[in-house]
Every structure is written in structure tokens, then in C-alpha cells.
Scaffold this motif. Structure first.
Motif, PDB file in Angstrom:
ATOM      1  N   GLU A  99       0.828  -1.207   0.000  1.00 53.37           N
ATOM      2  CA  GLU A  99       0.000   0.000   0.000  1.00 53.37           C
ATOM      3  C   GLU A  99       0.871   1.270   0.000  1.00 53.37           C
ATOM      4  O   GLU A  99       0.607   2.225  -0.741  1.00 53.37           O
ATOM      5  CB  GLU A  99      -0.866  -0.025   1.260  1.00 53.37           C
ATOM      6  CG  GLU A  99      -1.873   1.080   1.358  1.00 53.37           C
ATOM      7  CD  GLU A  99      -2.626   1.014   2.692  1.00 53.37           C
ATOM      8  OE1 GLU A  99      -2.004   0.712   3.725  1.00 53.37           O
ATOM      9  OE2 GLU A  99      -3.841   1.255   2.672  1.00 53.37           O
ATOM     10  N   THR A 103       1.138   4.038  -2.910  1.00 51.99           N
ATOM     11  CA  THR A 103       0.802   5.422  -2.551  1.00 51.99           C
ATOM     12  C   THR A 103       1.826   6.409  -3.097  1.00 51.99           C
ATOM     13  O   THR A 103       1.475   7.420  -3.718  1.00 51.99           O
ATOM     14  CB  THR A 103       0.716   5.557  -1.015  1.00 51.99           C
ATOM     15  OG1 THR A 103      -0.351   4.728  -0.556  1.00 51.99           O
ATOM     16  CG2 THR A 103       0.474   7.001  -0.600  1.00 51.99           C
ATOM     17  N   TYR A 104       3.112   6.137  -2.882  1.00 47.59           N
ATOM     18  CA  TYR A 104       4.136   7.072  -3.350  1.00 47.59           C
ATOM     19  C   TYR A 104       4.324   6.971  -4.873  1.00 47.59           C
ATOM     20  O   TYR A 104       4.590   7.979  -5.533  1.00 47.59           O
ATOM     21  CB  TYR A 104       5.450   6.854  -2.603  1.00 47.59           C
ATOM     22  CG  TYR A 104       5.366   7.362  -1.179  1.00 47.59           C
ATOM     23  CD1 TYR A 104       5.601   8.711  -0.897  1.00 47.59           C
ATOM     24  CD2 TYR A 104       5.025   6.533  -0.126  1.00 47.59           C
ATOM     25  CE1 TYR A 104       5.507   9.197   0.403  1.00 47.59           C
ATOM     26  CE2 TYR A 104       4.925   6.998   1.182  1.00 47.59           C
ATOM     27  CZ  TYR A 104       5.159   8.343   1.437  1.00 47.59           C
ATOM     28  OH  TYR A 104       5.053   8.826   2.709  1.00 47.59           O
ATOM     29  N   ARG A 106       2.114   6.596  -7.079  1.00 47.65           N
ATOM     30  CA  ARG A 106       1.093   7.431  -7.728  1.00 47.65           C
ATOM     31  C   ARG A 106       1.589   8.855  -7.956  1.00 47.65           C
ATOM     32  O   ARG A 106       1.182   9.520  -8.908  1.00 47.65           O
ATOM     33  CB  ARG A 106      -0.169   7.520  -6.853  1.00 47.65           C
ATOM     34  CG  ARG A 106      -0.987   6.246  -6.766  1.00 47.65           C
ATOM     35  CD  ARG A 106      -2.221   6.469  -5.872  1.00 47.65           C
ATOM     36  NE  ARG A 106      -2.860   5.232  -5.457  1.00 47.65           N
ATOM     37  CZ  ARG A 106      -3.830   4.607  -6.124  1.00 47.65           C
ATOM     38  NH1 ARG A 106      -4.269   5.117  -7.253  1.00 47.65           N
ATOM     39  NH2 ARG A 106      -4.357   3.486  -5.685  1.00 47.65           N
ATOM     40  N   MET A 107       2.418   9.349  -7.045  1.00 50.24           N
ATOM     41  CA  MET A 107       2.867  10.742  -7.145  1.00 50.24           C
ATOM     42  C   MET A 107       4.210  10.899  -7.849  1.00 50.24           C
ATOM     43  O   MET A 107       4.561  11.977  -8.275  1.00 50.24           O
ATOM     44  CB  MET A 107       2.926  11.353  -5.747  1.00 50.24           C
ATOM     45  CG  MET A 107       1.516  11.528  -5.180  1.00 50.24           C
ATOM     46  SD  MET A 107       1.518  12.100  -3.482  1.00 50.24           S
ATOM     47  CE  MET A 107       1.952  10.569  -2.642  1.00 50.24           C
ATOM     48  N   LEU A 206       9.021   3.237   2.910  1.00 56.04           N
ATOM     49  CA  LEU A 206       7.923   4.150   2.624  1.00 56.04           C
ATOM     50  C   LEU A 206       6.780   3.977   3.614  1.00 56.04           C
ATOM     51  O   LEU A 206       6.107   4.953   3.972  1.00 56.04           O
ATOM     52  CB  LEU A 206       7.437   3.937   1.189  1.00 56.04           C
ATOM     53  CG  LEU A 206       8.496   4.230   0.118  1.00 56.04           C
ATOM     54  CD1 LEU A 206       7.952   3.898  -1.275  1.00 56.04           C
ATOM     55  CD2 LEU A 206       8.954   5.686   0.176  1.00 56.04           C
ATOM     56  N   LEU A 210       4.943   6.857   5.789  1.00 57.16           N
ATOM     57  CA  LEU A 210       3.504   7.057   5.633  1.00 57.16           C
ATOM     58  C   LEU A 210       2.808   6.905   6.989  1.00 57.16           C
ATOM     59  O   LEU A 210       1.907   7.686   7.334  1.00 57.16           O
ATOM     60  CB  LEU A 210       2.955   6.040   4.623  1.00 57.16           C
ATOM     61  CG  LEU A 210       1.572   6.306   4.043  1.00 57.16           C
ATOM     62  CD1 LEU A 210       1.489   7.686   3.411  1.00 57.16           C
ATOM     63  CD2 LEU A 210       1.234   5.248   3.000  1.00 57.16           C
TER      64      LEU A 210
END
Lengths: 242, 242, 242, 242, 242, 242
Positions: A99, A103-104, A106-107, A206, A210
Motif C-alpha cells: 500500500e 501510494t508514493y 502514484r505521485m 515508505l 507514511l
């Protein structure tokens, strides 16, 4: 702030390595500890082990909560075992390493590929891509065909296979980011990033970042079951209460 | 032909009821037995219990296989715990009751709704709709807010709530078929079908028929892990081998 | 129980072969007959023939219903002509052979490929994957480029092409199950399953099993139009009433 | 330029009305004629009639092509019967009235609703939304419950019901555009547009414009089967060759 | 009827070429003019330039509307800059050339590929496939790696690269239609169509036809903001009012 | 670490409020400054203003990069203007406040609703849900019908409307989390969270935390265009180079 990283397999040297990686990622004043559950598989490469590993993670969170608790929990296997059930038993953040990597990613990039362990493991990755609504972002899932424990026994061979699959994901599948599909792959992130020219993401690192930021928001997760309801729940044959 | 129906919760009177329902559905020459796992929850209404129930189902299949095995297995809770892992440890058909209800609904009606137990249970249904690619067919998931065990204690109250939500699914949500979202709801199928004028499907009955026909095809499921690989798998703290 | 298998093309020797295949699949006490419609195409390889074949299937069901009816109907061409309309004119189960193959494939394997006839036929398969919500499960659709009638004239050549495409689906596309995309391919199922090590599914056989189990459920299909409404429907130039 | 509008039902006064509407839409120098097929249903409200209507449309296109042909064909029932097969037998543009309405709606509004005839008709609309990849744009499909022929007998009553459902689509479902779901509704477009303040689209008018512009592009449709292949196709019991 | 074609880049010779192409497409009595905005990029190959180009298009439409307006506007860069905002400031049709190419491709072929400029441009195409709900129709997006201005300087080299990618899209990706992904590629449409045997579509030509037919429908676009609301909108540092 | 928060509208008191909110969220040693672009709209409620606001954000990032740069950029309007283009011109993290809210919502709740400003704004939210692959998570988008500047003039009235829509999202739409759809709504987060019993998320706060953690990962975003390529890009009429 205390973050508990749960390595869902019961290989303690691997838990120590994950702890070292996680501590490097932690901000000042953040205490990070890694544990293996009392119970569970030695490696997690298929649905069968994913099921047993989920119990170990749930068990560890429930026991920790009874003893005072941590401020956040990380499930440190790339199929994120116990994530949904963990969020039912604590209002604290529970984060998975897959997850976190998604999440990272995506950016950082328009898409990504996953390099994973075995063909059986790929199905767990596919399941997680669906549950995180990331199917369209994931260009490919490439197994190295080197098992989790085999990788620990012969790391150079494992890393070579890992690099080869990462390179093919970039060159043939058009991936612009690589997710390392096992907590045991963390050491490769920096070197592969330089060699391949795209972000190569380690979920353990990460997930720590997070989880920290989730704690800082002060928000509780809302999937939690009520304490009264939770206390009615018992599991025959398991030494656990909630 | 021997079919083993596994009621993933450990409430034996419920297992007996499920067995009775399942036997009614079975064809001539088909022996149907129902068991509860050695270990597991007393009800399955959330991810937490789904996780523990999966272990009970896997445990039961693995033990049965060692003792000669059945020709097919049914996981008789509407979230189908242990389905994926079960298919990794035996080549015999493993069928879930939600899966069976969805399978027949596809052919009997243009869409359906699910009447389920609690809000927490709804999330398990949503997960299964995604895993069976049935999201677009499912018009609504309506909880009765009557728990699994409460339903057994006060069946009339439970049935009233169940009928009310089924009726609303048809009249307000446009459902043309109702899936009964708990193995404990089987008794309602016939009466509700007559009252509502749409098929009201009980997964236990349908899973028996589907499992029979799968056995008859002679095809093995191909998600199975190799025996050699499976034998390397052990689970610390669990009395199980594969 | 009587099951009527409708071979939507009008090639009677092919109808006899389909009948033989279907009878082998039937359970004890189940009478299976195969017919061709009075009207229709000699092969079904494109939308044009799919449209005409649908009329033949509807016509056959309507006439059979007037003469006492069967307990279930099977439309035995892999594009399932007349399936939706058939379900409007009878409450009895109507099953397609593509539908049946997809139904069992969902439980036997994580994905599948279809081996089909021509490029034009592929579009019909694509249409059915969408209508059965199976797009994500279907890894590829591979034509043999051997027409339906050409296959009958030179079966060995056809089977060689069929095996080659099945093998490529497994080895290059990652298919874990093969659906035989024509009622005329039934004979290949057993041998290909052994050679390829994955389930190779014949829709005719599976549709018989599925139709039997649907009849046994006692449920009526709910897409049926009311008799009163149906009787207002007439088709100029067609010798048919409902 | 000659455009042939095919009203797939065999109600000639309706064909004349459609012709009048279509001619109003045509540009200078464009000859528009409307015909009913030799064969087919008197109304098209369900899959059954959709299937028969498809044959009528195909039959009409094939015969017209043999007699010199038109420059474009329109299938003027909102389920667009015969569209796919029509494109297999002629390289000329074949356009459906639902297809045309959806095409213009994409550019005129962020979403739309369809007002249709009966519940059975709604399923045909749903099928077309999927085949045109317009599911996400379609906010609702609302039947008037007034049949095609009943609408012709009592137009005011039909128009009142139509307006009511259009109004509800705008006010309750958030539709920003209305598609009139029957070739018989054309007369309502202008008045409803003014009353509701959103575009109310008649597919007949729009299909004429779209067909004209397709002819002007000079491009042939590429779904066409080769002439040699097409000539091998015959349909027993149907007076037709290709 | 007056149609204003806006070439969003500020290369005037290219604007003249686009105007010539557009005029060829226009029907009798239709006046077509092409302009470049006062402000904007010299080429549009990435999100950065797409953003600036959107302003140029909006600016041009707003100014034209103040001076009497056109009957329709075309944004003639294949990423359709300013399309959504343009529709907020005028009720007249605003059409994009990518949108027009996709519109006609839907009716001419079962799928298509896009041949585009650079890798960075591909992301803009992907964005538009999503916004037009055409993801499933688009088999591939293939860049020539020849920039917009480089193409103008060395057209033969650019055309060779363009043909090569178009050919690969047909032969390797299974595309049955090619969309030319730049207003500067218009000249290739006819020749490539003949050579490849599939429709090769130029968006400029098609946008003119589509805009004409939209004007003829008499419908206003409904995404428009009210005049009163629009007049409250000002943009600091930009010489523009609405 | 320096984080630059860009309020894309040019209302300086609002920029000061956003800065105060952002500074509260920042970790120790993190310097947070907020600015408005030189150019742009006074409010962002529709595509038109979204387009102009994108230019202001790009302009601000480009200028800041030339003057030494920040370590991360935040675009602080809920439609995230300039996000994609910003990532093309700097390798530093660029984060949107909608993106940040969605990111944390994925981990805190099974779904969410957005409370937004106007109907026109809703379309921007819909666009972002698609671009972040969050369509299935978003239960509803509810406008308050109170404009951005009107909200500043009469905050109590705005907050009342905001609370009412948030409450309806929870009670009627089943939302388990609320995203505040405007940077001006930040002050409501804490109080609404308490009143509604679900996380009410402010994107400004969350974007600061997310940007911090992105900087700490040390990864560069990979959507960046090469410096050499970027330097060829100029925009006529805009005082900007890259």
C-alpha cells in the motif's frame, strides 16, 4: 511516537534486517521496533501463507494493543496480510508495505511495475492492485522465480534476477517506476534507482514515512469495530481475545 | 461421490441445519456431510472473523485430504472464507456459497441484490462482488442489522427483517433476484421466492449442485500448488502440514 | 428430465455429433436430444450469421414450447445466439455453450483464453466476454483461421491449427485454461487437457451439466415476458407465434 | 446523396412520419427515403423483437445494395437493430439512431438520461450503453410504461408520460440532456428542449446529419466482410443472398 | 455558417496549412477561417504546453464572441486544449480534432490506434482516451519521436516515421483504424488509407464536418455558465474578460 | 526543508490563512511559505478558472526554481491546478490538496464524499476522481452552492451549508469520510470530525505532511522533461522561460 513493524513471517534474521531498514527511515523521536508474530509461516508466497500470515498480524496487533499499544502498525510483507482485519481492531493507523509503495508511486510516476517472487505470489499482487484501485497503473508483475528463503541464502543470485526483471519491466513493458515486491528486497532500492534511472521503491521505508504522517494527522481510522462488539468476538482454538 | 460441506463457524446446531439443507439438494448417490472446523469463530460478520474462518476451512480441507479426501468441498459462509487457499491445496473442486449463488443468478436474472447481516458484513460482500466480477450485476447490499447468532435465537424476528430488506431491494433498488447472504437464511428461499415473484437464492443448496456438476466434468482446478512445493510449507504455532 | 440442444447451424451431421457429445455428458434419467432449427445459416462466423442463427434458436424454442416443451434448452454455438430472446419466451433454463464454458472456467482457473475460428468470429467472442463480465479473465482470443465447415472437411488440419493456438495461448499469453470456441471442437477437450496440463473446456458438455443443475434448482428465469404480453407479439413474414 | 432510413418495425404510417422527420433534417441535395423491411415485428420493445428486427434491417440493406444501393443507411429504432451485421455487408456508412443521439450528447452535455418505452426496452438500452462505451455518461433510463403502438393510438397521453419522465430525469437524476428513446418520439424534441432547458435529442434527425457527414468523409467502414467470403453465406429458409 | 478553426500553436504557416485542409472539408456556404491565438506555445507536446495552449484557445473564443462570434469553434491540436473551458463560455459548438477523430472511428472500425509525436505527447493522448471513454477502443499509442516543428522542417523524414508507426499499429497491435495524432499530419490521411487498407483519419477534416452538423442540429451546448456568473470572472495579469 | 504552498487564486488574505494552516501542519525544521501567483483568477470554480489557475501555478514553480527553488510544492486549490505540468518542470515533489486528501482517505475509511462549492466545481472534482482512480471510492459530491468568495464574506452561513452537506453525505449517501473540497474550508476539519464521528479531511494540512514525507524519501518524480528539451519551450505573450 512508537511504530511497530510486523514482519509476518517468522524468520527472525529477516525481522532484524527489516527493523534496520525501518529505523533508517524513521524521523527524529520516532521509535521503531520490528517483531515477528508468535505464529505464522516462514515465507509468504501464496494465498495459503497469506491466510496464515494474516492471523499472525492480527494476533500481534491485538496483543500489543492490550499491552499499551503502539501509535501505528506496519504489516511488512508485500501482500499486506492482516491489513483489513487490523483496521477493525485498532483505531491507530495500520499500513501495508505494498500500500505504501503504491501510494508514493502514484505521485512519482505515471505508472509502475512490480518485481515479485514466484508465479503464485503474482496472484496476491493482482489481488492487491484491485483492492487499491491501481490496476490501470500497473504495467506488469514480473516474478524472479527465486523464493523468499532462497533469496536470503543466495542474495547475489537473487539480486541479479531481481535486476534483470526490473530492467525488462522498464525496457519492454514501459514501466516508469519499480515496486520491490518483497520486504527482503529493500537493500536494492538505492542502487537500482541509480542504474535504471527510474524510482525503485522499497515498501518498508515508505510505510514508515507514511505511518508517521498518518499519526501526525491525528485522524483515527474509521473501519474500527466498536469495542463492545469486538469483545463478543472469540476464536475457538486460538489463544486470543480482542 | 462425497461432498464435504464446511460450515466455517463452530456452532454445531447450525452445521446440522446446513447439512440438512445440503442433503436435500444432493443428487442420487451423492453423500453429503457437513462439519465445523476444529478451530474458528462462532460467527463471521467482519474481516477479522473472515480471516480466522479461512484458517478453519483450510485446516479442514488439509486434514480431510490426508484422510482420503472428499470429491469436492464447499465453504458454507457467504464470504467464502478459505476459497482461494483451499484451491491451492487440493485439485478437487472447492466452491463457495456466495460464488454459487452468483453463478446461478447470472443465468436466472439480469441483476440481483444481497440481503446480509450487518454493516461490517457488507464490506465482505463488496469484496466478493469484485473478486467474482459481479459488481455491475449487484444493485444493492442490504443488511438486516440482525447478527448471525441473534438470528438463530429469534428466528421470526430475523426472518421479518430479512423479508423487509428483500422486499425493499426489489421495490426500491430494482433487484430482479435476491441472494440470501448467510448460510443460516436457507429456510427462507422457497417462501420468499413465492412472495416476491423473483428468484430468492440460497447458496448452500446451489453450491451442492454446482460442486456435483464440477466433479462430473472430471476437470481439476489449476490453481493448485505442486505437492513438492506444498510440502515445504509449515505454519509455526498451527498443528497443520500440507 | 428432457434437455433440448439446439445446434444453431443447419448442418445435420454436426448436429448428430453434438448430440453424441451432449448425451455422454448427461446424468442418469436425463434425455438429451439435439436438433437444428428449420431455418438458419450453415455456419456462424460473423454478426450476420449470429443474427440469423438467433432467429433459428428462438423459433425452435417457441415451437418446442407449444408442443409440450423441454425442461431446458441449450444454444450450442459459441456465440450463444438467441440466448437473451430465448429467456424472454420461456421460464425454463436456457444456457449457452460459451456461457457454460466461462461459468466453469471461473472456478477452475485464474484466467483463460479462447481458441476460435476466424477473425470475424473473434468479435462475437469479444461481445460475449463483455456480456458475461469476463473481459478481465480473458487473456486472449486466438483464431485458427480454419472455417467451421473447412474444419469438418479436414479435421486433422483443423485440430493441428487448434492445438497450435491453444499452446501459444498457454505459453505466450499466460492462459491457465482454454475454452474451445466452437461446438465442433468438442472432441479435442480431453486430449488437449492432457497435453497442455491445463483444463481445456468444451462448452457442449458443460452446458448439459449446467442446464441439468439449473433444472434441479427449481428456479424459473425471471427475464421472461408475461404470456399476455408475449401473445401480442407477431413477426410479419415469419411463420411464428409466441 | 441518397440516404435510406429503415424503420425496423412494419407500421407504415410510422415509417411515413419518420421519413418526414428525416427529410427535414437532410441537407440540400440529399435524398432521404424511409422504408419498412419486408419482414419484421410491428413494434420493438424486447430482445425477441430486437432479434427479428435485425433480420429485417439486414434484409433491407442487402436487397438495396443489389439494386444499386444507397450512400448510407440508418436503422431507425432506438436499439439500433442490425447495426453490426449491416456493417459487415456494405462498406457504406450504417448509423443507428441511438448511436447518433449518444454521439451528439457527448459534445452537448456532461451526461444524459434516456426516456424509453417499457421495462423490457430498458434492457436493450443498457446493452447499447455498454456497446457504445457510454455507461458512465448515462445517469438513468426511465420507461414511460406506454408501449410503442399505444403511444401512436393516444399520443397526448404518451407525450404527457414522456414529459414527466424527462422532467424527473433532469430534476431527480441530475441529467443535463435527454435522449428520446424511440423513433416515434421525434416530435417532442423541440418543445421539451424549450421547457426543460436542456438538449432533448431525437435520434432520427441526428442520424441523418451524422450519416451525411460520414458519407462526406469518403471513408469506408472497415468491419465489412470480403465479397468473396460474403457470397459463401446463405441462410436456409430466408429469401436472401449477399 | 462561419466556423473558426483555432490552431493552438502560434506557427502561422501551420495555421495556413490547417486552414487549407479545413476549407477543403467544408460544405457549400460554410466559411472556414483558421487563426492562431495571440498567445501560446509554438508546439504542443506535453502537459506544460497543453496548459498554455488552453489559455490561447479560451482567449480566442472569448474575443471572437465579443466581436460577433462564429457559429462553431474547432480546437485544432490533437490534445484538444481549451475544449472544456471553451464550452463554458459559449453556447456554440466547440469541437476538438481528437474528439472528432474518435467520434468517426467509433462508426468506421471496431478499434483504432493513435500515431503521435513524442513520448510526452502520449500522456496527453492517454488523458483524452479516458475523457472520451475510448480507452477500450484504443489498441496502442505509438510516437514517431519526431517533434512537431522538426516534422515541418523535414516532412519526408517525418512522414516515413509516421507511416512506419501506422503500419506497425495495424500489423502488430491489430489496429483496424489509424488516428493521425497531430494537426500537421493531415496530408497523410488519403495516401496512408490506400496503402494500409484501413481508415486513416485526420481530425481537422473531421472536426469541420462534425462542427457543421452540430450547428445544423440547432442545439446549444449545456455546459455553458450563465452570462451573469461569467461576467464576475476576471483573471489578474491576463487581458481578458468574459 | 522548504515547502512552497501555492494558493492558485490571487486573494492574499486567503493565502495568509492557508499559510497559517499549512505551518501548523509542518514538522520541526520545515519552513512553509504560502504565495499567490503573479497572475490568475480570484476564485476557481469552473474549468475556465482551472485553466488560468494552472498557468499561475506553473509560473510560480518555474520562477521559484530559477531563484533556488523549494524542496516541494503544493498546489492548494482542490482541483489541483498545474499538478501535471508542474511535475514536468521540476524533479521536486509537487502535491495537490485534493490528491493529498484522497491519499489519506484511502487508508482511513472504506469510502468518502466530497463537499464542494458549486455545481460547476463538481465537474472538476469528477475529473480528479478519474485521474486519481478514485471513482469507486467516492460516494457523492455535494455542492454547498456558496461561492468561494461569498464563503469568505459570510463564513458562518458558509459553514452551516458545509455542515449540512457533510451530514447528508454521511447519513444519506453512506459516506464514512468527508473531504473538504476547498482550501478555504480548512478551519472546519476538527469540529466536523467530532460532530460527525467520521474523519473530515482538510487537504492543505494533509498535503504538507505528504510533501514532507515525499521529500524525505529522496526520490525524484520521473514525469520531468529533460532540461535540454524544456529549454526549447517558450510561450508567446507569457513572461516565462523554463
Amino acid at each position: 511516537m512508537k511504530i511497530l513493524v510486523i514482519n509476518p513471517n517468522i524468520v527472525l534474521p529477516m525481522t532484524r534486517d527489516i527493523e534496520a531498514t525501518a529505523r533508517t527511515a524513521a524521523g527524529p523521536g520516532v521509535q521503531v521496533d520490528a517483531v515477528s508474530p508468535r505464529i505464522g509461516p516462514s515465507a509468504i508466497e501464496c494465498y495459503l501463507e497469506f491466510n496464515y500470515a494474516s492471523i499472525g498480524v492480527v494476533d500481534t496487533i491485538a496483543r500489543t494493543e492490550k499491552e499499551g499499544g503502539a501509535d501505528a502498525y506496519i504489516t511488512a510483507c508485500f501482500c499486506d496480510p492482516g491489513l483489513e482485519a487490523g483496521r477493525e481492531i485498532t483505531e491507530k493507523p495500520v499500513v501495508g508495505i505494498c500500500e505504501a509503495a503504491v501510494t508514493y508511486a502514484r505521485m512519482l510516476a505515471p505508472n509502475f511495475s512490480i518485481v515479485t517472487v514466484l508465479d503464485a505470489t503474482r496472484r496476491l499482487n493482482e489481488f492487491r492492485m484491485v483492492s487499491y484501485h491501481a490496476e490501470k497503473l500497473c504495467k506488469s508483475i514480473r516474478p524472479t522465480h527465486v523464493g523468499v528463503l532462497e533469496f536470503r541464502e543466495n542474495p547475489q543470485c537473487g539480486l541479479d534476477a531481481l535486476f534483470e526483471q526490473s530492467r525488462l519491466a522498464v525496457e519492454e513493458d514501459g514501466a516508469r517506476c519499480i515496486l520491490l515486491g518483497c520486504a527482503g528486497f529493500a537493500a536494492a532500492a538505492r542502487e537500482f534507482t541509480e542504474k535504471l534511472g527510474v524510482p525503485v521503491l522499497d515498501g518498508v521505508t515508505l510505510a514508515v514515512r507514511l505511518a508517521e504522517s498518518l499519526v501526525q494527522t491525528g485522524h483515527k481510522n474509521v473501519a474500527t469495530l466498536s469495542r463492545a462488539y469486538l469483545e463478543t468476538k472469540t476464536m475457538k482454538g486460538f489463544d486470543i481475545t480482542f
